[in-house]
Structures are given as C-alpha cells and as structure tokens.
Scaffold this motif. Sequence first.
Motif, PDB file in Angstrom:
ATOM      1  N   SER A 134      -5.319 -12.403  -1.957  1.00 18.92           N
ATOM      2  CA  SER A 134      -5.075 -11.681  -0.709  1.00 18.92           C
ATOM      3  C   SER A 134      -5.223 -12.600   0.492  1.00 18.92           C
ATOM      4  O   SER A 134      -4.455 -12.506   1.459  1.00 18.92           O
TER       5      SER A 134
ATOM      6  N   THR B 191       5.731  -8.275   5.486  1.00 16.72           N
ATOM      7  CA  THR B 191       4.671  -7.353   5.915  1.00 16.72           C
ATOM      8  C   THR B 191       5.109  -5.903   5.767  1.00 16.72           C
ATOM      9  O   THR B 191       4.367  -5.057   5.257  1.00 16.72           O
TER      10      THR B 191
ATOM     11  N   THR C  44       4.624  -0.065   0.279  1.00 21.25           N
ATOM     12  CA  THR C  44       3.998   0.277  -0.998  1.00 21.25           C
ATOM     13  C   THR C  44       2.790   1.189  -0.822  1.00 21.25           C
ATOM     14  O   THR C  44       2.332   1.789  -1.799  1.00 21.25           O
ATOM     15  N   MET C  45       2.264   1.291   0.398  1.00 19.99           N
ATOM     16  CA  MET C  45       1.158   2.206   0.655  1.00 19.99           C
ATOM     17  C   MET C  45       1.641   3.651   0.750  1.00 19.99           C
ATOM     18  O   MET C  45       0.852   4.583   0.590  1.00 19.99           O
TER      19      MET C  45
ATOM     20  N   VAL D 242      -2.901  -4.023  -0.209  1.00 19.32           N
ATOM     21  CA  VAL D 242      -2.278  -4.051   1.115  1.00 19.32           C
ATOM     22  C   VAL D 242      -3.306  -3.822   2.218  1.00 19.32           C
ATOM     23  O   VAL D 242      -3.280  -4.487   3.258  1.00 19.32           O
TER      24      VAL D 242
ATOM     25  N   LEU E  32      -5.148  -6.913   2.634  1.00 21.52           N
ATOM     26  CA  LEU E  32      -4.237  -7.904   3.209  1.00 21.52           C
ATOM     27  C   LEU E  32      -4.152  -7.766   4.722  1.00 21.52           C
ATOM     28  O   LEU E  32      -4.200  -8.759   5.464  1.00 21.52           O
ATOM     29  N   ILE E  33      -4.050  -6.541   5.196  1.00 15.16           N
ATOM     30  CA  ILE E  33      -3.941  -6.311   6.643  1.00 15.16           C
ATOM     31  C   ILE E  33      -5.229  -6.714   7.352  1.00 15.16           C
ATOM     32  O   ILE E  33      -5.200  -7.318   8.437  1.00 15.16           O
TER      33      ILE E  33
ATOM     34  N   PHE F  33       5.227  -4.885   2.114  1.00 11.13           N
ATOM     35  CA  PHE F  33       3.898  -4.582   1.597  1.00 11.13           C
ATOM     36  C   PHE F  33       3.421  -3.210   2.075  1.00 11.13           C
ATOM     37  O   PHE F  33       2.865  -2.428   1.300  1.00 11.13           O
ATOM     38  N   ILE F  34       3.630  -2.921   3.345  1.00 10.70           N
ATOM     39  CA  ILE F  34       3.155  -1.653   3.911  1.00 10.70           C
ATOM     40  C   ILE F  34       3.861  -0.468   3.260  1.00 10.70           C
ATOM     41  O   ILE F  34       3.261   0.603   3.058  1.00 10.70           O
TER      42      ILE F  34
ATOM     43  N   ILE G  91      -3.147  -8.058  -5.217  1.00  6.73           N
ATOM     44  CA  ILE G  91      -2.878  -7.954  -3.785  1.00  6.73           C
ATOM     45  C   ILE G  91      -3.063  -6.504  -3.357  1.00  6.73           C
ATOM     46  O   ILE G  91      -2.287  -5.634  -3.758  1.00  6.73           O
TER      47      ILE G  91
END
Length: 315
Positions: A107, A126, A132-133, A166, A169-170, A129-130, A164
């Motif tokens: 991460s 970015t 996938t939330m 998210v 990661l943020i 990735f977001i 990973i």
Amino acid sequence: MDQKSASAARRVKNTRIKSSGADRIFDICNYIFMVLLMAVTLYPFINVLAVSLNSAQDSLKGGIYLLPRIWTLENYKYIFREATIFHATLVSILRTIIGTVATVFCSAMVAYSISRQDFVLRKFITVAFILTMYFNGGLIPNYLLMRDLQLVGNFWVYILPGLIGVFNLIIIRSFIENLPESILESGRIDGAGDYRTFFSIVLPLTTPVLATVALFSGVFQWNSWFDVFLYNSSHIELSTLQYELQKILQNSNTTSGTSSLDGMIQGASGAQQNTVTPLSVRATMTMVASVPIIMVYPFLQKYFVKGMMVGGVKG
C-alpha cells in the motif's frame, strides 16, 4: 498616576483570580467527565471478563457486573480443550504478521506512486481504486476467481487478495502529499532515484501513518474468519483461531440444551457437572480473541493518533 497604576493592578489581580477559579472549575468538570467516559468505555470489557470467569450455569441467573459470583476456569478449559485450537492460533499469528507487513509495504509503494505529480496516470488509477469501494463482483465471482488462481485450499488466499486496501491507500497517499517537497527534491538532487527516495526518505517519514495502517490491517487479519469458511473450511491445517472459535460457538448453541439436561440429571444423582452455555462461550471467545490486539495497541497508540490526524486531512 500611582492611584491609576494601583487600580489597574487590582483589576488585573481580580481578573487572574476569576480566571484561575474558572480554570479550576473547568478542570474539575473535565476530570469528572473523563472518568465517567472511561468507566462507560471499560465497563463492557470488564463485564465480559467477569462472565467468562463465572460459572456458566450461574451466569444464566444474571446479576454479573464487575466481578464473578462463582469463580471458575471451566469456560477457558472448554475453549482450549480442542486439539486444533493451538495450531489454528499459530496460523492466525502467521496470517496476521505476514498479511500486515505485506499490506503496509504494498500500500505504501502504490500510495507513493500515485502521490507523485509527474505520474501521468495518477488520477485515473486513483479513481479506479476508489470505484472498487463502491462496486464489488459478488461472492460467487470472487470464489471463482480464487479457484482459477489456485488459491482455494492455499494459505496465500488470506494474504494476496487484500494486499492493497483502498482506504489505507488514501490515508498513506494523503500523508505523503503533506511531506515537504523540498525534502524529496533534495534527495533527487543528490542522485537518489524513486526507489532510493522511497526507502530512504519516504518510509522513515511516514512511520506514524504506516503504524496506523498496520493496526487496521492487523485487526482485520486477526478477526477475519469468513474467508476461511469460504476457501479453506475443508482444510483443517489452514484453519484460523477465529474460525475455530466460531465452530465452538455453533457447537455450544446446538448442544446447550442437551448439556444442561445432562447437568441437571447428574446433579440430581450427586455428580458434579461443569457445563457451558452460549453466553459463557461468547464471553470467553471475546476475551481470547481480544487479548492479543489489546497487548499490541499500546505500542502503536502514539503513532495511531498522529497518523489519523495528519493522514486523514490534507493540508
């Protein structure tokens, strides 16, 4: 002039006295509030501990608050009498350590990459990735994917899918973006590449947020049991502590009526019978599963607060 000075001095003195009195009142109220808050926070944990150390049949009567009424270790003996519980604990420890280290490291690398302004695809990655939330393939597609990757019946099914996160990661990316750019530029001027900059400059400076993410990841890995049920339920050698505790709880729910009846019959014949109930098993499971995390948290607390404050809000 002297009278004016004396009057001003008296006013300042009176103001200080009033201010100090108000500060003392505030401190007293603050202490009372914090003590009450601490009591409300600790009471559920102390109550669960008392129930786990109390006789299971006696706990059904209620009235257990801070101390056990009839002290016993039979609930813990019931939990640890399973032959697989110690091996499952070892698997959980390995899963937590390997999963946490791998998640934090991966991460952090991805967060450093997408935090660089000169990375062309940073916004696209970015957003990807977001997304996938908010969207998930579903339970069956996830299982088919794990099967096709030959991760079913494999220890690495606990590690690779969650490398990973998210949310983590943020948090790490926001922390890195708050680092002074001059520090990173000085490293590049000295000839450091991206790898050298990441390992020698970024990682040491991001210790607070990495400790925060490590706590999140460690708690998740330690408490997770549903992935064991999905992918490794038929492989006892890959079972974890949480899954074994879940099976013990289900077994106690199934056999609680029979156990209680046997206890009453043997009690009537003069034999002593120590039985467990779903209530006592749940309390004991909570203590067994919580103690390792409680032991680790004090070492990460000083980093946890700083990491959440700095990593969660971009300056």
